[in-house]
Design an enzyme around this catalytic site. Structure first.
Site, PDB file in Angstrom:
ATOM      1  CB  CYS A 280      -6.468  61.174  30.894  1.00  0.00           C
ATOM      2  SG  CYS A 280      -6.008  62.593  29.850  1.00  0.00           S
TER       3      CYS A 280
ATOM      4  CG  HIS B 156      -9.095  44.499  22.643  1.00  0.00           C
ATOM      5  ND1 HIS B 156      -8.698  43.336  22.008  1.00  0.00           N
ATOM      6  CD2 HIS B 156      -9.856  45.171  21.765  1.00  0.00           C
ATOM      7  CE1 HIS B 156      -9.192  43.324  20.781  1.00  0.00           C
ATOM      8  NE2 HIS B 156      -9.905  44.414  20.602  1.00  0.00           N
ATOM      9  CD  GLU B 157     -15.523  43.152  21.495  1.00  0.00           C
ATOM     10  OE1 GLU B 157     -14.780  43.500  20.555  1.00  0.00           O
ATOM     11  OE2 GLU B 157     -16.495  42.390  21.351  1.00  0.00           O
TER      12      GLU B 157
ATOM     13  NE  ARG C 121     -16.215  41.217  18.863  1.00  0.00           N
ATOM     14  CZ  ARG C 121     -15.576  41.528  17.736  1.00  0.00           C
ATOM     15  NH1 ARG C 121     -15.653  40.739  16.675  1.00  0.00           N
ATOM     16  NH2 ARG C 121     -14.874  42.654  17.660  1.00  0.00           N
TER      17      ARG C 121
ATOM     18  CB  CYS D 269      -8.906  64.198  27.035  1.00  0.00           C
ATOM     19  SG  CYS D 269      -8.567  62.420  27.041  1.00  0.00           S
TER      20      CYS D 269
ATOM     21  NE  ARG E 181      -2.296  53.497  21.443  1.00  0.00           N
ATOM     22  CZ  ARG E 181      -1.451  52.485  21.217  1.00  0.00           C
ATOM     23  NH1 ARG E 181      -0.585  52.136  22.163  1.00  0.00           N
ATOM     24  NH2 ARG E 181      -1.471  51.817  20.093  1.00  0.00           N
TER      25      ARG E 181
ATOM     26  CB  CYS F 199     -13.422  46.219  20.763  1.00  0.00           C
ATOM     27  SG  CYS F 199     -12.436  46.531  19.300  1.00  0.00           S
TER      28      CYS F 199
ATOM     29  CB  CYS G 134      -4.002  64.384  27.263  1.00  0.00           C
ATOM     30  SG  CYS G 134      -5.140  63.479  26.198  1.00  0.00           S
TER      31      CYS G 134
ATOM     32  CB  CYS H  71      -6.884  59.588  25.746  1.00  0.00           C
ATOM     33  SG  CYS H  71      -6.066  59.769  27.325  1.00  0.00           S
TER      34      CYS H  71
ATOM     35  CB  CYS I 106     -11.713  41.742  19.006  1.00  0.00           C
ATOM     36  SG  CYS I 106     -11.382  42.959  17.748  1.00  0.00           S
ATOM     37  CG  HIS I 107     -11.198  39.395  13.246  1.00  0.00           C
ATOM     38  ND1 HIS I 107     -10.816  38.247  12.596  1.00  0.00           N
ATOM     39  CD2 HIS I 107     -12.547  39.445  13.184  1.00  0.00           C
ATOM     40  CE1 HIS I 107     -11.902  37.629  12.133  1.00  0.00           C
ATOM     41  NE2 HIS I 107     -12.960  38.334  12.470  1.00  0.00           N
ATOM     42  CB  THR I 108      -7.498  43.577  17.327  1.00  0.00           C
ATOM     43  OG1 THR I 108      -8.134  44.315  16.294  1.00  0.00           O
ATOM     44  CG2 THR I 108      -6.215  44.267  17.746  1.00  0.00           C
TER      45      THR I 108
END
Ligand code: AHE
Ligand code: ZN
Ligand code: ZN
Length: 391
Positions: A101, A71-72, A386, A107, A119, A179, A104, A115, A45-47
């Site tokens: 979770c 992260h994907e 992708r 959530c 984090r 993502c 919290c 959440c 991903c671009h991130t």
């Protein structure tokens, strides 16, 4: 391997702007409330590229720590640590960089997915106990990323950062739900999930404008089509994207660099709206703050909602004459499509099974994990939605 250290291959980022190094690392066993996952498919991903560039203000270039990006992704639970009850060895999971979770404040609030349970440590590249589970061959700690670090054959994540999915569902398609595709489709508020939980849902017969025809933009387009929007306008400076945009549901395509004399993208889109007062729902999927402003200004007087999805360069700001908000436009932002990863992911899988979300169409490149550095080049080729890695 339960309880044991696993040695495996990973792609490690050691310094900003440099290629990743594919190397042997060790992955510790999951501790309390953690699981270890064998990554089966991961996308880029671009991130990931944004962070590798060193410009992400959570990973300042000055003290860029060795990190495993990605992260994907989707995979299979290899083992679970103590106190893990809703996940077990063999489960198929999608990793969640926005955890859920279930306890919290966020959530417990039906309106948001943000959440906070893991984090803060996540933003430091650490597991919730403040340490890392990865080491390189010199014994140096390697940091985690976005609570996922999927660019490794094995990774360890919090039990809150993975959702169990049906074993029948293809893990390659599942990875995409980690993502980009989930982000855009959730932002459209498909059938009450995602952004709809904050009264931001594309409605039947409405007009929609999507700036940026990448994976996120295309999934917003799909959400708009599924919602029965009447006019779905895709905006991109690359004409080659028109075909893609139409295939994902756009009814119109506008290239802002090819407007008539004296016309701006705002005047153009406003003139395309039925009543000339602007577009009902607009989305920025570029991360460019000037485009974000155009997206807001193209939204409808009185009732328009403009959603920022794209990740802006660190420090970049948006601004607008307050009057344009006073006359009824809403400017909002969204993370992971406001999707609650544990409770709403299966709605996305249903949407895919139903054909409202076409996952395989987003996979324009497939590569071996070892070719990951080439995949970063794919991202900038303009013909990549992708790239998915086979491990
Ligand atoms: N570290 C970045 C965060 C930028 C950002 O907005 N990230 C998105 C996800 S991008 C996925 O490709 C997001 O959802 N953030 C919510 C969160 O909890 O971080 C920065 O700019 O600081
Ligand atoms: Zn992403
Ligand atoms: Zn929570």
């Amino acid at each position: 391997t339960q309880g044991k250290i696993i040695e495996c291959n990973a792609a490690v980022a050691y310094s900003p702007g440099k290629p990743l190094t594919i190397e042997k690392i060790t992955v510790e066993a999951p501790k309390t409330d953690e699981i270890r996952v064998k990554v089966v498919k991961s996308a880029l991903c671009h991130t990931d590229a944004f962070t590798l560039s060193g410009n992400d203000n959570e990973w300042p270039a000055s003290d860029f720590k060795p990190v495993i990006l990605g992260h994907e992704a989707a995979g299979v639970v290899e083992s679970v640590g103590p106190n893990v009850t809703d996940l077990a060895e063999g489960d198929h999971v999608i990793l969640l960089y926005t955890a859920e979770c279930g306890e919290c404040k966020f959530c417990l609030d039906h309106r948001t997915n943000l959440c906070v349970k893991v984090r803060s440590t996540q933003g430091k590249g650490l597991m919730p106990d403040g340490t890392t589970r990865f080491k390189n061959s010199k014994g140096e700690p390697i940091y985690h990323f976005m609570g996922c670090s999927s660019f490794s054959e094995y990774t360890v994540v919090s039990k809150h950062s993975a959702v169990k999915i049906d074993k029948e569902f293809d893990l390659e398609k599942a990875a995409l739900l980690g993502c980009g595709v989930a982000t855009g489709f959730g932002a459209a508020g498909y059938e009450g999930i995602g952004a709809a939980k904050k009264n931001n849902q594309i409605t039947k017969g409405s007009s929609v404008a999507v700036f940026g025809v990448g994976a996120v933009g295309c999934s917003v387009l799909e959400g708009a089509k599924a919602a029965g929007a009447k006019k779905i306008i895709a905006i991109d400076t690359n004409d080659k994207k028109e075909e893609w945009a139409k295939s994902f549901g756009a009814t119109d395509f506008v290239n802002p660099t090819k407007l008539a004399e004296g016309e701006t993208i705002v005047s153009k889109l406003t003139s395309m709206s039925d009543d000339g007062y602007g577009i009902d729902f607009t989305y920025d999927c570029t991360g460019n703050v000037n485009v974000m402003n155009d997206a807001l200004m193209s939204s409808a007087r009185g009732t328009g909602i403009s959603t920022v999805i794209g990740v802006a360069p660190s420090g970049a700001q948006i601004s607008v004459r307050p009057f344009f908000l006073i006359v009824g436009r809403t400017w909002t932002g969204i993370a992971f499509g406001n999707i609650k990863g544990k409770t709403e992911m299966n709605r996305l899988i249903e949407a895919a099974d139903k054909g409202d979300l076409s996952l395989d169409k987003y996979i324009t490149h497939r590569r071996k994990f070892s070719e990951i550095n080439t995949a970063f080049e794919d991202l900038h080729s303009g013909d990549c939605l992708r790239t998915v890695f086979e491990y």
